[in-house]
Design a protein around this motif. Structure first.
Motif, mmCIF file in Angstrom:
data_model
loop_
_atom_site.group_PDB
_atom_site.id
_atom_site.type_symbol
_atom_site.label_atom_id
_atom_site.label_comp_id
_atom_site.label_asym_id
_atom_site.label_seq_id
_atom_site.Cartn_x
_atom_site.Cartn_y
_atom_site.Cartn_z
ATOM 1 N N ALA A 114 0.827 -1.048 -0.014
ATOM 2 C CA ALA A 114 0.014 0.078 -0.016
ATOM 3 C C ALA A 114 0.777 1.116 0.083
ATOM 4 O O ALA A 114 0.461 2.309 -0.309
ATOM 5 C CB ALA A 114 -0.892 -0.026 1.232
ATOM 6 N N GLY A 115 2.267 1.167 0.555
ATOM 7 C CA GLY A 115 2.866 2.211 0.722
ATOM 8 C C GLY A 115 4.148 2.237 -0.436
ATOM 9 O O GLY A 115 4.119 1.848 -1.484
ATOM 10 N N ASN A 116 5.149 2.767 0.127
ATOM 11 C CA ASN A 116 6.341 2.739 -0.655
ATOM 12 C C ASN A 116 7.385 1.623 -0.308
ATOM 13 O O ASN A 116 7.037 1.049 0.389
ATOM 14 C CB ASN A 116 7.180 4.246 -0.363
ATOM 15 N N VAL A 117 8.010 1.360 -1.497
ATOM 16 C CA VAL A 117 8.898 0.229 -1.513
ATOM 17 C C VAL A 117 10.199 0.768 -1.703
ATOM 18 O O VAL A 117 10.644 1.624 -2.453
ATOM 19 C CB VAL A 117 8.642 -0.702 -2.577
ATOM 20 N N LYS A 118 11.247 0.412 -0.859
ATOM 21 C CA LYS A 118 12.726 0.638 -0.905
ATOM 22 C C LYS A 118 13.531 -0.210 -1.841
ATOM 23 O O LYS A 118 13.956 0.153 -3.014
ATOM 24 C CB LYS A 118 13.427 0.770 0.586
ATOM 25 N N TYR A 119 13.621 -1.626 -1.508
ATOM 26 C CA TYR A 119 14.377 -2.509 -2.356
ATOM 27 C C TYR A 119 13.609 -3.698 -2.309
ATOM 28 O O TYR A 119 13.286 -4.145 -1.297
ATOM 29 C CB TYR A 119 15.523 -2.827 -1.599
ATOM 30 N N MET A 120 13.266 -4.297 -3.452
ATOM 31 C CA MET A 120 12.695 -5.495 -3.733
ATOM 32 C C MET A 120 13.021 -6.235 -4.934
ATOM 33 O O MET A 120 13.236 -5.513 -6.055
ATOM 34 C CB MET A 120 11.181 -5.077 -3.729
ATOM 35 N N ASN A 121 12.946 -7.443 -5.043
ATOM 36 C CA ASN A 121 13.524 -8.279 -6.114
ATOM 37 C C ASN A 121 12.120 -9.121 -6.532
ATOM 38 O O ASN A 121 11.762 -9.952 -5.380
ATOM 39 C CB ASN A 121 14.651 -9.419 -5.775
ATOM 40 N N MET A 122 11.529 -8.874 -7.492
ATOM 41 C CA MET A 122 10.402 -9.779 -7.916
ATOM 42 C C MET A 122 11.030 -10.935 -8.836
ATOM 43 O O MET A 122 11.416 -10.738 -10.147
ATOM 44 C CB MET A 122 9.452 -9.078 -8.812
ATOM 45 N N ASN A 123 11.021 -12.100 -8.472
ATOM 46 C CA ASN A 123 11.231 -13.278 -9.180
ATOM 47 C C ASN A 123 10.245 -14.037 -9.932
ATOM 48 O O ASN A 123 9.980 -15.080 -9.878
ATOM 49 C CB ASN A 123 12.040 -14.207 -8.323
ATOM 50 N N GLY A 124 9.803 -13.084 -11.019
ATOM 51 C CA GLY A 124 8.683 -13.908 -11.906
ATOM 52 C C GLY A 124 7.344 -13.045 -11.596
ATOM 53 O O GLY A 124 6.547 -13.255 -12.641
ATOM 54 N N GLY A 125 7.053 -12.502 -10.685
ATOM 55 C CA GLY A 125 5.723 -11.872 -10.254
ATOM 56 C C GLY A 125 5.893 -10.365 -10.381
ATOM 57 O O GLY A 125 6.800 -9.833 -10.801
ATOM 58 N N THR A 126 4.777 -9.505 -10.197
ATOM 59 C CA THR A 126 4.759 -8.121 -10.333
ATOM 60 C C THR A 126 4.476 -7.617 -9.125
ATOM 61 O O THR A 126 3.517 -8.198 -8.111
ATOM 62 C CB THR A 126 3.446 -7.806 -11.375
ATOM 63 N N ALA A 127 5.152 -6.569 -8.790
ATOM 64 C CA ALA A 127 4.968 -5.657 -7.294
ATOM 65 C C ALA A 127 3.754 -4.706 -7.745
ATOM 66 O O ALA A 127 4.162 -3.520 -8.643
ATOM 67 C CB ALA A 127 6.290 -5.192 -7.024
ATOM 68 N N GLY A 164 14.016 3.275 -3.755
ATOM 69 C CA GLY A 164 15.181 2.782 -3.893
ATOM 70 C C GLY A 164 15.178 2.269 -5.224
ATOM 71 O O GLY A 164 15.503 2.772 -6.318
ATOM 72 N N ASN A 165 15.136 0.936 -5.338
ATOM 73 C CA ASN A 165 15.079 0.295 -6.514
ATOM 74 C C ASN A 165 14.243 -1.191 -6.583
ATOM 75 O O ASN A 165 14.172 -2.039 -5.632
ATOM 76 C CB ASN A 165 16.513 -0.427 -6.991
ATOM 77 N N VAL A 166 13.529 -1.573 -7.278
ATOM 78 C CA VAL A 166 12.711 -2.831 -7.502
ATOM 79 C C VAL A 166 13.123 -3.250 -8.821
ATOM 80 O O VAL A 166 13.090 -2.758 -10.054
ATOM 81 C CB VAL A 166 11.183 -2.777 -7.630
ATOM 82 N N ASN A 167 13.687 -4.617 -8.734
ATOM 83 C CA ASN A 167 14.100 -5.439 -9.754
ATOM 84 C C ASN A 167 12.719 -6.205 -10.318
ATOM 85 O O ASN A 167 12.286 -6.989 -9.496
ATOM 86 C CB ASN A 167 15.404 -6.361 -9.582
#
Length: 328
Positions: A103-116, A124-127
């Motif tokens: 619901a809020g902000n995201v700093k760092y996240m790795n999505m391994n095949g799905g969607t954020a 920060g960064n979302v891969n």
């Protein structure tokens, strides 16, 4: 019918024509236990792993953590749902092609095949695949699980615990439906033993009501009992406000008012007010039958952002209309 409510439904229907919208139905308490590995109503501070589906009502903190490392039970909910911000100082990893709803902000996240799907911004960064400015729905299971804990506490014990030397043995005497109920009332119970053993004697559902407000639990489950009983046992810490687990613990833990910490693995679903996680949570979905209980479905909090994805469907309609498997 409220015009604003109708407007929301129309907007969702239109959005569904151009963009996939996940539909999540209301869940009973038993379905929550079966579909989630962790439901934390407040903040989760983690540097570890949760094998199954996770819901965090507050913020996700820590030095980095990993989710959905096992095949998840069928559900309309995301692999990881966060009602606040993802502000961990390391990457949050969502595996197995699972989606994330924040619901809020995201700093760092790795999505391994799905969607954020992110209601706020990426700071920060979302891969991997991401949608910002999304409309995210966060289910509130707190009243559902509080009601369950209170109802289970009313059950009469039909089974006994024998203590000899350093060992507590749970001797199940299941009824015709395969239900065994234990009651722990001694405030020093976990201080006086070092080992736990189970004799299920055919029990398919085991409820352990623990009448303590706080406990530090560091007992060893004998003979692989932690994983052997994990999908059948539900520990009900209905009144607990503080729990610390310092040894591997088997069975789902229902502690809806407790601040929980763990330094080693928990085998089963955890329901807690908050969690400081330093050991893995292993996915053992609860397969027992809750005895004659019909806890209400989840209340849903809808958080609207400028555009994007909606996880609403029947869950939000119910919330607006009425208030209220294995690891190895």
């Amino acid at each position: 019918m409220d015009k604003r409510f109708v407007g929301n439904l129309v907007a969702i229907a239109v959005a569904g024509l151009v963009q996939h919208a996940a539909v999540a139905a209301p869940l009973t308490a038993g379905e929550v236990l079966g579909q989630f590995n962790a439901v934390i109503f407040g903040n989760l501070n983690s540097n570890s792993e949760i094998e199954g589906r996770t819901l965090v009502g507050g913020n996700l903190l820590g030095t980095g953590s990993t989710y959905a490392t096992r095949t998840l039970p069928a559900s309309g909910y995301a692999a990881l749902t966060v009602g606040g911000n993802v502000v961990a100082n390391g990457y949050v990893n969502v595996n197995g092609g699972g989606s994330a709803a924040v619901a809020g902000n995201v700093k760092y996240m790795n999505m391994n095949g799905g969607t954020a799907y992110i209601g706020g911004n990426v700071t920060g960064n979302v891969n991997g695949s991401k949608v910002t400015g999304a409309s995210v729905t966060v289910p509130d299971f707190s009243q559902t699980m509080l009601d369950l804990a209170a109802q289970l506490q009313m059950l009469s014990a039909n089974s006994s615990i024998s203590v000899a030397s350093n060992r507590a043995t749970f001797n199940a005497a299941p009824d015709a439906d395969g239900l065994a109920v234990f009651d722990i009332t001694d405030s020093n119970f976990f201080n006086g033993i070092g080992e736990i053993a189970f004799n299920l004697n055919g029990a398919r559902t085991v409820i352990v009501n623990v009448d303590l407000t706080s406990a530090t639990i560091a007992e060893n489950f004998l003979g692989g009992a932690a994983t052997a009983v994990a999908d059948k046992v539900l520990w009900n810490f209905s009144a607990a406000t503080s729990l610390a687990f310092n040894a591997e613990f088997g069975g789902s833990v229902l502690a809806p008012q407790a601040s929980v910490s763990n330094s080693i693995s928990l085998d089963g679903t955890l329901i807690a007010a908050s969690l400081t996680q330093r050991g893995e949570l292993h996915q053992y979905s609860f397969t027992g039958t809750l005895p004659g209980l019909n806890a209400p479905p989840a209340t849903v909090l809808r958080i609207d952002e400028p555009a994007g994805w909606a996880l609403l469907g029947a869950s939000a309609i119910a919330g607006l209309a009425t208030r209220r498997r294995r690891r190895r």
